[in-house]
Enzyme design. Structure first.
Site, PDB file in Angstrom:
ATOM      1  N   LYS A 179     -14.278 -17.990   8.110  1.00  0.00           N
ATOM      2  CA  LYS A 179     -13.017 -17.449   8.606  1.00  0.00           C
ATOM      3  C   LYS A 179     -12.176 -18.536   9.272  1.00  0.00           C
ATOM      4  O   LYS A 179     -10.984 -18.681   8.980  1.00  0.00           O
ATOM      5  CB  LYS A 179     -13.292 -16.318   9.598  1.00  0.00           C
ATOM      6  CG  LYS A 179     -12.048 -15.736  10.244  1.00  0.00           C
ATOM      7  CD  LYS A 179     -12.426 -14.681  11.281  1.00  0.00           C
ATOM      8  CE  LYS A 179     -11.243 -14.294  12.128  1.00  0.00           C
ATOM      9  NZ  LYS A 179     -11.612 -13.351  13.203  1.00  0.00           N
ATOM     10  N   ASP A 192      -9.879 -10.629   9.727  1.00  0.00           N
ATOM     11  CA  ASP A 192     -10.142 -10.319  11.128  1.00  0.00           C
ATOM     12  C   ASP A 192     -10.191  -8.795  11.267  1.00  0.00           C
ATOM     13  O   ASP A 192     -10.236  -8.073  10.265  1.00  0.00           O
ATOM     14  CB  ASP A 192      -9.082 -10.958  12.042  1.00  0.00           C
ATOM     15  CG  ASP A 192      -7.744 -10.237  11.983  1.00  0.00           C
ATOM     16  OD1 ASP A 192      -7.526  -9.421  11.043  1.00  0.00           O
ATOM     17  OD2 ASP A 192      -6.904 -10.472  12.870  1.00  0.00           O
TER      18      ASP A 192
END
Length: 225
Positions: A126, A145
């Protein structure tokens, strides 16, 4: 015999077009001026709001200008500088270790590949996606997210709940040139309109494309009775 078009891919493309109109200025809301700053800010943002990170980084970036500054920082001093950030002790440790590796193996520069980035302490896929997409303009993956995960399910793009499983789904549905922006669009929409507890469905700009809209409106109607 031609195969039927993937309805979810059609949905994703329509969402990209609609969200681009609604949020033409969508961008990474972490403040940074160079790749190292974005890398540090993104590490700090884990389980912490961008707003809080942006309160800390102006002074932090003045004090620590290059990777060697972080690598050679005294642990207790860096921890003190990060004390208002959640999990600041672990993050300080990761940042020092990360920057040592940058100095030792990359000449103090932030690498520009997924493979090299995820080898850095404190950096997962990420974080690497955030850096590659926003510092280097590379659409290598999709940042997932909490907002992106929630909206991807509400918009009918996936039934997966694990971000690691959601990302490959989105990578198949969303045009690659939109991967970085798609995250920004959903994050902007999640923060401004489609909130977790009380989504503003009546005023939603993309309600015509949202399969959850009818059920949310029925639920709202029941609550007001």
């Amino acid at each position: 015999m031609s195969s039927k078009p993937n309805s979810r891919a059609v949905q994703a493309k329509a969402l990209c077009e609609a969200l681009a109109r609604v949020y033409p200025d969508a961008h990474c809301e972490l403040s940074f001026s160079k790749p190292l700053e974005l890398l540090i800010a993104t590490i700090l943002s884990a389980q912490c709001t961008d707003v809080q990170v942006n309160k800390v980084t102006p002074e932090l970036f003045k004090k620590y200008r290059v990777a060697r500054d972080y690598a050679e920082a005294k642990p207790e001093e860096l921890e003190h500088d990060l004390r208002s950030i959640g999990l600041y002790q672990a993050k300080a440790k990761n940042i020092r270790a990360c920057c040592r590796l940058l100095v030792e193996e990359h000449g103090g520069k932030v690498p520009e590949t997924m493979e090299e980035l995820v080898r850095l302490p404190g950096v997962g896929r990420k974080t690497a996606n955030v850096v590659l997409g926003n510092a280097f303009g590379q659409n290598v993956g999709v940042v997932v997210d909490t907002h992106v995960a929630r909206l991807s399910m509400r918009l009918g793009l996936t039934k997966e709940t694990d971000p690691k499983k959601i990302e490959p789904v989105l990578m198949k549905l969303v045009p690659q040139e939109d991967w970085t922006l798609f995250s920004h669009w959903l994050i902007f929409h999640g923060r401004r309109r489609c909130k977790a507890q009380n989504p503003d469905c009546p005023n939603c700009e993309i309600k015509a494309l949202c399969p959850s809209y009818p059920s949310f409106m029925k639920l709202k109607a029941k609550r007001t009775k």
